[in-house]
Design an enzyme around this catalytic site. Structure first.
Site, PDB file in Angstrom:
ATOM      1  N   GLY A 203      57.945 -30.800  57.168  1.00  0.00           N
ATOM      2  CA  GLY A 203      57.724 -31.306  58.512  1.00  0.00           C
ATOM      3  C   GLY A 203      57.837 -30.229  59.558  1.00  0.00           C
ATOM      4  O   GLY A 203      58.407 -29.151  59.317  1.00  0.00           O
ATOM      5  N   ASP A 204      57.286 -30.506  60.700  1.00  0.00           N
ATOM      6  CA  ASP A 204      57.443 -29.650  61.870  1.00  0.00           C
ATOM      7  C   ASP A 204      58.864 -29.833  62.388  1.00  0.00           C
ATOM      8  O   ASP A 204      59.295 -30.956  62.679  1.00  0.00           O
ATOM      9  CB  ASP A 204      56.421 -30.054  62.937  1.00  0.00           C
ATOM     10  N   GLY A 205      59.613 -28.731  62.500  1.00  0.00           N
ATOM     11  CA  GLY A 205      61.013 -28.823  62.894  1.00  0.00           C
ATOM     12  C   GLY A 205      61.226 -29.516  64.224  1.00  0.00           C
ATOM     13  O   GLY A 205      62.170 -30.304  64.382  1.00  0.00           O
ATOM     14  N   VAL A 208      60.450 -33.415  63.286  1.00  0.00           N
ATOM     15  CA  VAL A 208      61.280 -34.061  62.265  1.00  0.00           C
ATOM     16  C   VAL A 208      62.767 -33.834  62.520  1.00  0.00           C
ATOM     17  O   VAL A 208      63.597 -34.703  62.228  1.00  0.00           O
ATOM     18  CB  VAL A 208      60.873 -33.558  60.865  1.00  0.00           C
ATOM     19  N   GLU A 247      74.108 -22.429  61.382  1.00  0.00           N
ATOM     20  CA  GLU A 247      74.072 -20.981  61.167  1.00  0.00           C
ATOM     21  C   GLU A 247      72.858 -20.495  61.928  1.00  0.00           C
ATOM     22  O   GLU A 247      71.724 -20.783  61.551  1.00  0.00           O
ATOM     23  CB  GLU A 247      73.990 -20.667  59.673  1.00  0.00           C
ATOM     24  N   CYS A 281      69.053 -12.788  60.038  1.00  0.00           N
ATOM     25  CA  CYS A 281      69.832 -13.125  61.220  1.00  0.00           C
ATOM     26  C   CYS A 281      71.023 -12.200  61.411  1.00  0.00           C
ATOM     27  O   CYS A 281      71.504 -12.008  62.527  1.00  0.00           O
ATOM     28  CB  CYS A 281      70.295 -14.579  61.150  1.00  0.00           C
TER      29      CYS A 281
END
Length: 476
Positions: A203-205, A208, A247, A281
């Protein structure tokens, strides 16, 4: 790859609903299609959440030994599919196939499963405190939202402890890195995990994420992603008082102390920054160098960058692959242009693609120097092969610069000795610090301060994230 456009829900591959839509998967090295996935709509999200909700009562009561046997079986099947996993990761996000994908990215998933097994075996799920029996119980249904840069590392450091804890889950991997998650769903299916324990939708963050975060049937959201995504999840989850584990991003300082071995320190710092094409990150993206040593450090950095081979991730001679997707490639290019606009000194690299690489989302390993910590390239996470070198006057100044950021994920210190570096580590406001080139260790907690997140992952600390605490009081 079979069933790529389907979701894995309640132990079966399920066709997407009529409110889903197709999304192309692009190989970032070739810009060729790897097929289409379905992006979930509300009906698909509802189905996945309900499957996890229905499975929770039974699975949460499963004895620990049985849950750990299930996890061990997943680890066994994962081992047999390791080549498939490495291939999927390389094709979806461009990690060099024979080195980074096969030797680090894919095995990290297995590493988290094995570390979780060991942590859970010795973990005190019950203990006596006075007249109370204190129990650690599964938090419930967990929504997991994961990114594209270290796909199996960030999926399995959630899935493995959730299974060990007795939680059920809905995984939403990045739509830019769905192939490895698909292989994982096949692994879990073959391992025979009970229906509904593990469910996966694409899904598209932005669409969704709020559906998962706000749904009252979900007890916890565990997200690895941007600071912006973390803020969104926190707000959406607030009305139902969910537990959240975040995170998020980083802009980690790498403090090179004046008496360090400068050749070794700069070489390690540049290589670490460029690893995974700078898409980590916790990358050491701000190199802090004593001002009198800056010119020498620049020369070393330029020499290291010249030795880094960029190109086809299927070629074992190439160390760096492409940026993982076109959107991120454009972001990196705009930040390089911003650094030039801000007046930073371009030591090597720069905008555009490396010579001879017209196809694919390749970027040039880039180093800026004489950077002021107030510049955009020093404050914002670039998430590409771009290092900024910042001069400092003395050690106190270096510590102030290192801490002058909204992030606090990781830090790096290089000194003449580890003892010297450790003294500086205590002053850094970060969740992790690497001394003199030390590597990560899977049993140790991973996470950060400030805008870099909430909670910790990996090992016993990751297991605790998925547990609630209950006091049962006895009369004697």
């Amino acid at each position: 790859m079979n069933n790529l456009a389907k979701f894995y829900i309640n132990g079966a591959w399920v066709a997407a609903s009529d409110d889903a839509r197709l999304h192309p998967v692009t190989n970032p090295a070739t810009e060729a299609s790897e097929g289409d996935i379905s992006l979930a709509g509300k009906k698909d999200v509802d189905l996945a959440i309900q499957a996890a909700r229905d499975a929770f009562e039974s699975f949460s009561q499963t004895p620990l030994d049985e849950r750990l046997k299930m996890l061990a079986r997943i680890l066994e099947v994962y081992q047999s599919r390791l080549d498939d996993m490495a291939d999927a990761i390389s094709r979806e996000m461009g990690a060099p196939r024979h080195t980074l994908a096969a030797k680090v990215q894919a095995p990290m998933g297995m590493g988290h499963a094995q570390t979780t097994l060991e942590a859970a075996k010795s973990f005190e799920f019950e203990q006596q405190l006075g007249r109370a029996r204190v129990r650690r119980e599964p938090v419930g249904v967990v929504a997991m939202i994961t990114p594209w840069n270290w796909p199996m590392n960030q999926v399995m450091c959630k899935v493995a402890p959730a299974i060990a804890a007795g939680c059920t889950m809905v995984l939403k991997p990045s739509e830019f890195a769905p192939l490895s998650a698909h292989v994982l769903a096949e692994i879990i299916d073959e391992a025979g995990l009970p229906k509904g324990v593990f469910n996966m939708i694409y899904g598209d963050g932005a669409e969704v994420g709020p559906m998962l975060s706000s749904d009252a049937r979900v007890d916890m959201v565990s997200l690895t992603g941007s600071t912006r995504a973390g803020a969104s999840v926190s707000k959406e989850a607030a009305d139902t008082f969910k537990r959240i584990s975040l995170e998020l991003g980083g802009k980690s300082a790498n403090v090179l102390l004046p008496d360090c071995d400068l050749e070794k320190a700069v070489t390690h710092g540049v290589q670490s920054m460029m690893n995974n094409t700078g898409q980590s990150c916790n990358a050491p993206s701000r190199m802090l160098v004593q001002e009198g040593q800056l010119e020498q450090a620049e020369a070393i950095a330029a020499k290291v960058c010249e030795s880094i081979t960029v190109g086809d991730p299927q070629d074992k001679n190439n160390r760096l692959g492409p940026i993982a997707n076109e959107r991120q490639f454009k972001r990196v290019q705009s930040m390089i242009e911003k650094g030039i606009e801000e007046g930073a000194k371009l030591v090597c690299g720069g905008p555009g693609k490396p010579e001879g690489l017209d196809k694919g989302f390749y970027a040039r390993p880039t180093v800026f120097s004489a950077v002021n910590n107030d510049m955009v390239i020093a404050r914002e996470e670039i998430f590409g092969p771009v290092l900024v070198m910042i001069p400092y006057k003395d050690v106190d100044d270096a510590v102030n610069i290192a801490n002058d950021t909204e992030y606090g994920l990781s830090g790096y210190v290089y000194g003449a000795t580890e003892e010297d570096a450790a003294k500086i580590a205590t002053r850094l406001r970060t969740g992790m610090v690497h001394l003199n080139g030390a590597q990560l260790d899977l049993p140790a907690p991973f996470g950060g301060y400030k805008h870099s997140g909430v909670g910790r992952e990996w090992g016993v600390y990751g297991l605790e994230e998925f547990l609630e605490t209950k006091s049962v009081f006895h009369t004697a």
